[in-house]
Design an enzyme around this catalytic site. Sequence first.
Site, PDB file in Angstrom:
ATOM      1  N   ARG A   1       0.796  -1.184   0.000  1.00 37.14           N
ATOM      2  CA  ARG A   1       0.000   0.000   0.000  1.00 37.14           C
ATOM      3  C   ARG A   1       0.850   1.264   0.000  1.00 37.14           C
ATOM      4  O   ARG A   1       0.374   2.340  -0.233  1.00 37.14           O
ATOM      5  CB  ARG A   1      -0.906  -0.021   1.241  1.00 37.14           C
ATOM      6  CG  ARG A   1      -1.998  -1.121   1.165  1.00 37.14           C
ATOM      7  CD  ARG A   1      -2.726  -1.207   2.498  1.00 37.14           C
ATOM      8  NE  ARG A   1      -1.780  -1.793   3.456  1.00 37.14           N
ATOM      9  CZ  ARG A   1      -1.814  -3.065   3.836  1.00 37.14           C
ATOM     10  NH1 ARG A   1      -2.767  -3.876   3.428  1.00 37.14           N
ATOM     11  NH2 ARG A   1      -0.941  -3.569   4.673  1.00 37.14           N
TER      12      ARG A   1
ATOM     13  N   ASP B   1      14.652  -0.922   0.346  1.00 34.93           N
ATOM     14  CA  ASP B   1      15.456  -1.105   1.550  1.00 34.93           C
ATOM     15  C   ASP B   1      16.505  -2.182   1.251  1.00 34.93           C
ATOM     16  O   ASP B   1      17.507  -1.895   0.605  1.00 34.93           O
ATOM     17  CB  ASP B   1      14.475  -1.483   2.677  1.00 34.93           C
ATOM     18  CG  ASP B   1      15.087  -1.530   4.049  1.00 34.93           C
ATOM     19  OD1 ASP B   1      16.031  -0.781   4.315  1.00 34.93           O
ATOM     20  OD2 ASP B   1      14.610  -2.314   4.895  1.00 34.93           O
TER      21      ASP B   1
ATOM     22  N   GLY C   1      16.082  -4.447  -0.851  1.00 37.27           N
ATOM     23  CA  GLY C   1      15.968  -4.652  -2.288  1.00 37.27           C
ATOM     24  C   GLY C   1      15.283  -5.957  -2.649  1.00 37.27           C
ATOM     25  O   GLY C   1      14.934  -6.187  -3.802  1.00 37.27           O
TER      26      GLY C   1
ATOM     27  N   THR D   1      12.262  -7.179  -2.000  1.00 37.20           N
ATOM     28  CA  THR D   1      10.889  -7.090  -2.492  1.00 37.20           C
ATOM     29  C   THR D   1      10.868  -6.746  -3.972  1.00 37.20           C
ATOM     30  O   THR D   1      10.264  -7.461  -4.782  1.00 37.20           O
ATOM     31  CB  THR D   1      10.094  -6.020  -1.699  1.00 37.20           C
ATOM     32  OG1 THR D   1      10.155  -6.340  -0.315  1.00 37.20           O
ATOM     33  CG2 THR D   1       8.649  -5.955  -2.154  1.00 37.20           C
TER      34      THR D   1
ATOM     35  N   ASP E   1       3.997   3.435   6.413  1.00 32.97           N
ATOM     36  CA  ASP E   1       3.264   3.267   7.669  1.00 32.97           C
ATOM     37  C   ASP E   1       4.159   3.008   8.857  1.00 32.97           C
ATOM     38  O   ASP E   1       5.301   2.565   8.730  1.00 32.97           O
ATOM     39  CB  ASP E   1       2.302   2.092   7.535  1.00 32.97           C
ATOM     40  CG  ASP E   1       3.042   0.766   7.450  1.00 32.97           C
ATOM     41  OD1 ASP E   1       3.836   0.596   6.508  1.00 32.97           O
ATOM     42  OD2 ASP E   1       2.855  -0.080   8.335  1.00 32.97           O
TER      43      ASP E   1
ATOM     44  N   ARG F   1      -0.093   6.825   7.262  1.00 31.73           N
ATOM     45  CA  ARG F   1       0.265   6.879   5.838  1.00 31.73           C
ATOM     46  C   ARG F   1      -0.174   8.192   5.207  1.00 31.73           C
ATOM     47  O   ARG F   1       0.293   8.565   4.134  1.00 31.73           O
ATOM     48  CB  ARG F   1      -0.408   5.734   5.070  1.00 31.73           C
ATOM     49  CG  ARG F   1       0.050   4.337   5.471  1.00 31.73           C
ATOM     50  CD  ARG F   1      -0.574   3.322   4.507  1.00 31.73           C
ATOM     51  NE  ARG F   1      -0.445   1.956   4.964  1.00 31.73           N
ATOM     52  CZ  ARG F   1       0.582   1.147   4.698  1.00 31.73           C
ATOM     53  NH1 ARG F   1       1.589   1.582   3.996  1.00 31.73           N
ATOM     54  NH2 ARG F   1       0.596  -0.095   5.135  1.00 31.73           N
TER      55      ARG F   1
HETATM   56  P1  IMP Z   1      12.927  -4.422   1.022  1.00 33.55           P
HETATM   57  O1  IMP Z   1      12.415  -5.713   0.448  1.00 33.55           O
HETATM   58  O2  IMP Z   1      13.869  -4.678   2.183  1.00 33.55           O
HETATM   59  O3  IMP Z   1      13.552  -3.535  -0.012  1.00 33.55           O
HETATM   60  O4  IMP Z   1      11.701  -3.733   1.732  1.00 33.55           O
HETATM   61  C1  IMP Z   1      10.898  -2.828   1.106  1.00 33.55           C
HETATM   62  C2  IMP Z   1       9.612  -2.680   1.895  1.00 33.55           C
HETATM   63  O5  IMP Z   1       9.860  -2.591   3.305  1.00 33.55           O
HETATM   64  C3  IMP Z   1       8.935  -1.379   1.524  1.00 33.55           C
HETATM   65  O6  IMP Z   1       8.035  -1.557   0.450  1.00 33.55           O
HETATM   66  C4  IMP Z   1       8.256  -0.986   2.826  1.00 33.55           C
HETATM   67  O7  IMP Z   1       6.962  -1.573   2.893  1.00 33.55           O
HETATM   68  C5  IMP Z   1       9.104  -1.564   3.905  1.00 33.55           C
HETATM   69  N1  IMP Z   1      10.032  -0.567   4.514  1.00 33.55           N
HETATM   70  C6  IMP Z   1      11.368  -0.539   4.435  1.00 33.55           C
HETATM   71  N2  IMP Z   1      11.893   0.499   5.119  1.00 33.55           N
HETATM   72  C7  IMP Z   1      10.833   1.172   5.618  1.00 33.55           C
HETATM   73  C8  IMP Z   1      10.721   2.368   6.428  1.00 33.55           C
HETATM   74  O8  IMP Z   1      11.708   3.043   6.818  1.00 33.55           O
HETATM   75  N3  IMP Z   1       9.449   2.744   6.749  1.00 33.55           N
HETATM   76  C9  IMP Z   1       8.340   2.050   6.363  1.00 33.55           C
HETATM   77  N4  IMP Z   1       8.404   0.942   5.615  1.00 33.55           N
HETATM   78  C10 IMP Z   1       9.638   0.489   5.251  1.00 33.55           C
HETATM   79 MG    MG Z   2       5.175  -1.479   4.846  1.00 29.87          MG
END
Ligand code: IMP
Ligand code: MG
Length: 185
Positions: free
Chosen positions: A45, A106, A108, A110, A162, A168
């Site tokens: 979201r 973050d 990466g 996802t 969030d 949000r």
């Molecule tokens: P990744 O797979 O580690 O890159 O995570 C990405 C997902 O983690 C994002 O789409 C967010 O939903 C969540 N996320 C990562 N860092 C934050 C933050 O600082 N605040 C809120 N959500 C975060």
């Molecule tokens: Mg999230």
Amino acid sequence: MQDYREFLDEILISEDKLQARIRELAQEISHDYEGKDLLLICILRGGVMFLTDLMRALKIPHSIDFMAVSSYGAGARHSSGQVRITLDLTASIEERDVLLVEDIIDSGYTIASVLELLNARRPKSLKVCTLLDKAERRETDVPIHYCGFVIPNKFVFGYGLDLDEYYRNLPFIGVVRPDKYLAPD
Ligand code: IMP
Ligand code: MG
């Protein structure tokens, strides 16, 4: 629910700065996708606020679609990085020029996993537009074609992001007070 100020350490990116940067990104995207059949895909979201402001600033015709994903179990994204689609797109992306719109990258994992899933559906092109990039947290290589802001390794909320599903709606990006934030792992 408590007021967001209880959790706010500082405003990292103000509403004005967000909107100005989004207008710049939209100009760049409008130029790059001129004459193409652009499809924006928002990952729910967190990407919603960014998507709607970006769309309004785009000067070229485009369509939108949504998908939602979740990690496989707690901590899974740190090992395999695989995600599961919890809400799929409504239409085919075959031969479309697809731009993924994300709130934050973050580790990466996802976005890497989503790119793999979508590439298998044979889009004409597939690129990534993220509002925020927590670059120093990256654990897997991901191509980022459009980026709003590179931010430090702090937990942020607001403007789509969030804090336990709340806040949000805030029009800015805020940093969570360190004493209020419990890391998920
Ligand atoms: P990744 O797979 O580690 O890159 O995570 C990405 C997902 O983690 C994002 O789409 C967010 O939903 C969540 N996320 C990562 N860092 C934050 C933050 O600082 N605040 C809120 N959500 C975060
Ligand atoms: Mg999230």
